[in-house]
Motif scaffolding. Structure first.
Motif, PDB file in Angstrom:
ATOM      1  N   GLY A   1       0.814  -1.204   0.000  1.00  0.00           N
ATOM      2  CA  GLY A   1       0.000   0.000   0.000  1.00  0.00           C
ATOM      3  C   GLY A   1       0.848   1.254   0.000  1.00  0.00           C
TER       4      GLY A   1
ATOM      5  N   ARG B   1      -1.062   5.064  -5.760  1.00  0.00           N
ATOM      6  CA  ARG B   1      -1.284   3.751  -6.365  1.00  0.00           C
ATOM      7  C   ARG B   1      -0.175   3.398  -7.352  1.00  0.00           C
ATOM      8  NH1 ARG B   1      -4.240   0.062  -9.486  1.00  0.00           N
ATOM      9  NH2 ARG B   1      -6.121  -0.759  -8.466  1.00  0.00           N
ATOM     10  N   GLU B   2       0.350   4.420  -8.048  1.00  0.00           N
ATOM     11  CA  GLU B   2       1.385   4.181  -9.050  1.00  0.00           C
ATOM     12  C   GLU B   2       2.683   3.704  -8.376  1.00  0.00           C
ATOM     13  OE1 GLU B   2      -0.632   6.902  -9.042  1.00  0.00           O
ATOM     14  OE2 GLU B   2      -1.841   5.956 -10.622  1.00  0.00           O
TER      15      GLU B   2
ATOM     16  N   LEU C   1      -1.377  -1.314  -4.379  1.00  0.00           N
ATOM     17  CA  LEU C   1      -2.638  -0.559  -4.378  1.00  0.00           C
ATOM     18  C   LEU C   1      -2.514   0.694  -3.522  1.00  0.00           C
ATOM     19  CD1 LEU C   1      -5.131  -3.550  -3.816  1.00  0.00           C
ATOM     20  CD2 LEU C   1      -4.738  -2.312  -5.977  1.00  0.00           C
ATOM     21  N   ALA C   2      -3.459   1.608  -3.713  1.00  0.00           N
ATOM     22  CA  ALA C   2      -3.540   2.746  -2.797  1.00  0.00           C
ATOM     23  C   ALA C   2      -3.924   2.219  -1.406  1.00  0.00           C
ATOM     24  CB  ALA C   2      -4.563   3.749  -3.297  1.00  0.00           C
TER      25      ALA C   2
ATOM     26  N   GLU D   1      -7.497   0.827  -0.575  1.00  0.00           N
ATOM     27  CA  GLU D   1      -7.783  -0.484  -1.193  1.00  0.00           C
ATOM     28  C   GLU D   1      -6.992  -1.584  -0.491  1.00  0.00           C
ATOM     29  OE1 GLU D   1      -7.948   0.386  -5.839  1.00  0.00           O
ATOM     30  OE2 GLU D   1      -6.327   1.508  -4.859  1.00  0.00           O
TER      31      GLU D   1
END
Lengths: 219, 219
Positions: free
Chosen positions: A31, A35-36, A57-58, A61
């Motif tokens: 995390g 997100r990138e 993921l961010a 999420e």
């Protein structure tokens, strides 16, 4: 099988834990606020693993999908990181603090946490009341975790005030080969574990090594 | 060859160190306020060794004959023990503190030393200015030292502010088989070592063992 998330999933500490857990067959989600960056870190890890086992993921999420959430930010950012996602932390999340308040000075490695207490105890009150904090993996160098060619041959010291949460972390850690989890009692034992890491860092410096870590003989 | 004296030579901690050093060929003198008790402790040790290697003497005689003096009294008596023989401590004496401020409560082993500092740092100012204090052997259980049938397979952590004194203790400890001395820096690292011993005691209790001790992997 438990799912593991890494809050602060783009650093070396996260990489080491992610590689070891993923190699042991655990689903691991990196995390990040970005997100990138999480996806890039996962891709880098998957290149090492040779299989697309890590997901990036961010943080929201990641938290949605994870049960055990490792706090792998730098020690001074741990409280802020918890506060920023506090509204998303809930049962059955278990947060695992791996941070160590450590600085390097001319004289070597120095403990820079509270004189009475530990970074783990500083973090705990910032979690929602029903989300337990466990301290673990503090004494194992990130560089050793990240090097899958090195057998760990050491113990992972686990402490916390909620027995069930601690046992879940111990069960997850036991999946990693060549690593023995040891229940070290209540969260305040983190005072000892954090200082042991400073000792290991100092021994590394003296011996020009990077992998000093502890094992307990006789039990 | 260095001669080792034990101040508080009639307890279990002294017995373990005496047996290990004597087995390694070092001349060892057990000291006590009572010459008779010292002689009895030496006789008991010699019965285990099968050879008359240990000598038991009153503290002033022990100090006259010793270079490295291990402080093997209970932790709470260490300052008094040093004060009582302060006038007899002089160069080239090196005093080695092995004490750990530890109590057992219903909840397990507890550290009971100063919040900031260590028992070693409490003792140091009571020595004459030219007699250095080294902390060592804090993390190795006396019962393991005293059982010559058990290979140690562990490290002895040595810290102190006077490099030459620390090196002398390291050289002596290196004579004991299956034991690796590690230079752990200044005396204040005793804060960590004393707390590690509490962790080991707690692990012993949880695992119903007596021999928990540390080794460092990776250096």
């Amino acid at each position: 099988m438990v799912r593991i998330g890494l809050l602060g999933g783009t650093g070396i500490e996260a990489a080491g834990l992610a590689l070891r857990f993923a190699s042991a067959g655990v689903q691991v989600i990196l995390g990040s606020r970005s997100r990138e960056r999480a996806a890039a870190a996962a891709a880098a890890g998957n290149a090492i693993l040779g299989r697309p086992l890590l997901q990036g993921l961010a943080n929201p999420e990641m938290l949605e999908l994870s049960e055990i959430v490792f706090l792998t930010v730098p020690f001074a950012q741990a409280v802020d990181a918890v506060e920023q996602c506090r509204s998303l932390l809930r049962r059955p999340h278990i947060v695992v603090d791996v941070t160590v308040p450590l600085i390097f000075s001319a004289g070597g490695a120095e403990y820079c946490g509270p004189n009475i207490g530990s970074n783990a105890e500083n973090i705990a009150p910032h979690l929602p009341a029903d989300v337990p904090l466990v301290a673990a993996f503090k004494t194992i160098p990130a560089s050793v975790l990240a090097d899958l060619h090195t057998a760990l041959h050491c113990d992972v010291f686990v402490c916390g005030d909620v027995a069930g949460a601690k046992q879940s972390v111990i069960a997850a850690a036991a999946l990693i080969p060549s690593l023995r989890p040891l229940d070290c009692g209540p969260l305040r034992m983190a005072r000892t574990l954090e200082r042991m890491t400073v000792l290991a860092a100092d021994l590394n410096r003296r011996h020009r090594k990077k992998g000093a870590r502890f094992r307990v003989e006789g039990i």
